[in-house]
Design an enzyme around this catalytic site. Structure first.
Site, mmCIF file in Angstrom:
data_model
loop_
_atom_site.group_PDB
_atom_site.id
_atom_site.type_symbol
_atom_site.label_atom_id
_atom_site.label_comp_id
_atom_site.label_asym_id
_atom_site.label_seq_id
_atom_site.Cartn_x
_atom_site.Cartn_y
_atom_site.Cartn_z
ATOM 1 N N GLU A 260 0.869 -1.419 0.129
ATOM 2 C CA GLU A 260 -0.081 0.129 -0.110
ATOM 3 C C GLU A 260 1.083 0.971 -0.055
ATOM 4 O OE1 GLU A 260 -1.810 2.965 1.070
ATOM 5 O OE2 GLU A 260 -2.217 2.168 2.889
ATOM 6 N N CYS A 294 -1.858 8.991 2.644
ATOM 7 C CA CYS A 294 -1.624 8.500 1.471
ATOM 8 C C CYS A 294 -2.749 8.865 0.538
ATOM 9 C CB CYS A 294 -0.855 7.184 1.267
ATOM 10 S SG CYS A 294 -2.259 6.177 2.088
HETATM 11 C C1 UN1 Z 1 -2.853 6.036 4.801
HETATM 12 O O1 UN1 Z 1 -2.580 7.186 4.728
HETATM 13 O O2 UN1 Z 1 -1.806 5.340 4.912
HETATM 14 O O3 UN1 Z 1 -8.669 7.014 3.764
HETATM 15 C C2 UN1 Z 1 -3.965 5.441 5.335
HETATM 16 C C3 UN1 Z 1 -7.962 7.537 4.943
HETATM 17 C C4 UN1 Z 1 -7.658 6.878 6.152
HETATM 18 C C5 UN1 Z 1 -6.452 5.839 6.094
HETATM 19 C C6 UN1 Z 1 -5.298 6.426 5.290
HETATM 20 N N1 UN1 Z 1 -8.886 5.933 6.510
HETATM 21 O O4 UN1 Z 1 -7.504 8.661 4.653
#
Ligand code: UN1
Length: 504
Positions: A260, A294
């Protein structure tokens, strides 16, 4: 600060390894808060020898854990969820202290952990296999799902606890044991979570090594995980270069991985959309977690006719962004995680200027003793400039115009990453096109809501350089189990498949 640490079982100095007992005699690391630069506590990293002890125990624990009925494993996950409910506020505060996201977002992160536990408890009674009609008389064809082994979970600083929980809650009900290597930037929250899991496992009389922990450098301890065949699956969350490295090592030994990695998430704003919805979603998406998700919104692709109006309204919001101590409710944006993150942001801004981008606001380092604060930045660009194609993990938002919806989708897809995307429109045709095979190429494609804040019920992850892995809800659990296909013959005769005859 002390009370928060105490209530979660942390001391001024903490061993960084766990597999039923707490160990750690390697390098001593001082954890400093990006809020004010003050030391929170120290953590002793594990040595390679201690890693071996931890992995051996975690691997050994799998032998009995895999035989526990899945609904019983679910009871442990339920207990972890309840313990998280009891400790929600303290854990949220620790997340905020350690990596600097606002407390309201810290609470959201712990809520995400609670939610995935609830999902996993239900899942523990629903790990269904299928039966298919056999082509042979009096035969049954079926598949079933078995526990896989040790799951190595390597997490990033930005969601220091939620990403562990997505993997762990699911892995536990699937009958796997977990070996967690958190980011070296967020080891205290990892110790706190491991203590919570330890307590729940002990309460039901299970081996606490089922949830093991190793704190250490990625290049040393991380690579021990990546190269060891006892780790059946490595779930890695982090950068694209990091994922390329991890994926290569795990693949070389035919292990499984869930990657990921980076995102470069865009929102398309159509003139047929609600501008208020667009502004709110994009603003939160871009400045939330100081642009360090992310799923953060990094690019906005706006219909030419409304470009100036949209730009001015967004600038209005940006210019009054309350930035400061993330523990205080009045601030919407806290610091970046460390000084290096500030340098990376400023360097990207220099680069985009050199490539023809126009800085519309922000992008400055805020003077603060010890803290890593910046102003969020908007840059107007003609399209996907080279730097725009890179993921800069900071609050830098690129704004670009489009003429046709097809052009907007091409811009949205015209980057190497493929995590999250969104369109703001009330036009059914545009919406369906965006969600069709001719539309967004991302793992997440939203309509009239932003790119971040994915719910745990869906599978989470993305395509292209994002790595292709899926975590969290839907049927993502299947990656944590071993699929077995069986043909069962109750005919009393031998009948070969594909109509082959055997004349003997
Ligand atoms: C991440 O930044 O690795 O969708 C995860 C989102 C959160 C998770 C982000 N539920 O922004």
């Amino acid at each position: 600060m002390k009370e928060v640490l105490n209530s979660l079982g942390l001391s001024p100095s903490n061993p960084g390894g766990f597999s039923g007992a707490w160990i750690g005699s390697g390098k001593v690391q001082t954890v400093v808060s990006p809020i004010h630069g003050e030391a929170l506590a120290t953590v002793t990293n594990v040595t390679p020898q201690e890693f071996e002890t931890v992995l051996a125990k975690c691997h050994q624990a799998f032998a009995s854990w895999k035989l526990v009925p899945a609904p019983k494993r679910g009871e442990v996950v339920k207990e972890i969820g309840d313990e998280l409910r009891r400790n929600k506020e303290a854990l949220a505060q620790l997340v905020t202290l350690e990596m600097g996201k606002t407390l309201r977002e810290g609470r959201g992160e712990v809520q995400e952990m609670i939610d995935i536990c609830d999902l996993a408890v239900g899942l523990s009674r629903q790990l269904y296999g299928l039966t298919m009609p056999s082509e042979r008389r009096m035969h049954r064809l079926q598949e079933q799902w078995h526990p896989l082994g040790v799951v190595g979970v390597i997490t990033a600083f930005n969601f220091p606890v939620a990403v562990w929980s997505w993997n762990t809650a699911i892995a536990l009900v699937c009958g796997d044991t977990v070996l967690w290597k958190p980011s070296s930037k967020a080891p205290l929250t990892a110790i706190a979570c491991t203590r919570i899991a330890e307590k729940a496992l002990r309460k039901f009389g299970f081996d606490p090594a089922i949830c093991s922990l190793v704190i250490g450098k990625g290049s040393e301890i991380g690579d021990l995980i990546n190269t060891d065949p006892r780790v059946a699956l490595v779930s890695y969350t982090g950068s694209v270069p990091g994922g390329r490295h991890v994926g290569g090592l795990v693949q070389a030994r035919f292990g499984r991985h869930i990657l990921e990695l980076g995102g470069n998430n865009a929102v398309i704003v159509s003139e047929k959309g609600d501008l208020d919805i667009a502004l709110r979603s994009i603003y939160f998406g871009a400045i939330g977690t100081s642009g360090q998700r992310c799923t953060s919104t990094r690019r906005v692709i706006v219909r030419e006719a409304i470009f100036e109006t949209f730009k001015n309204r967004l600038l209005g919001l940006y210019r009054k962004t309350p930035i400061g101590d993330p523990r205080e409710d009045k601030y919407l944006m806290g610091p970046l995680v460390d000084a290096a993150a500030v340098d990376t942001m400023l360097a990207a801004i220099d680069t985009v200027k050199a490539q023809g981008g126009k800085i519309l606001c922000g992008g400055e380092r805020l003077p603060h003793p010890g803290g890593c604060y910046v102003t969020p930045c908007i840059v107007e660009v003609p399209g996907n400039l080279p730097i725009v194609k890179e993921e800069t993990f900071a609050p830098v938002l690129y704004l670009m115009p489009y003429k046709t919806i097809e052009e907007a989708i091409a811009l949205q897809n015209g980057v190497p990453q493929g995590l999250s995307s969104a369109i703001i429109t009330n036009d059914l045709g545009e919406c369906e096109l965006f969600l069709s095979a001719a539309g967004s190429d991302c793992g997440i494609a939203n309509v009239n809501t932003g790119t971040s804040g994915a719910e745990i019920g869906g599978a989470f992850g993305g395509e292209k350089e994002t790595g292709g892995g899926r975590e969290s809800g839907s049927d993502a659990w299947k990656a944590y189990m071993r699929r077995q296909t069986s043909a069962i013959n109750f005919s009393g005769q031998v009948e070969l498949a594909q109509g082959i005859t055997l004349d003997i």
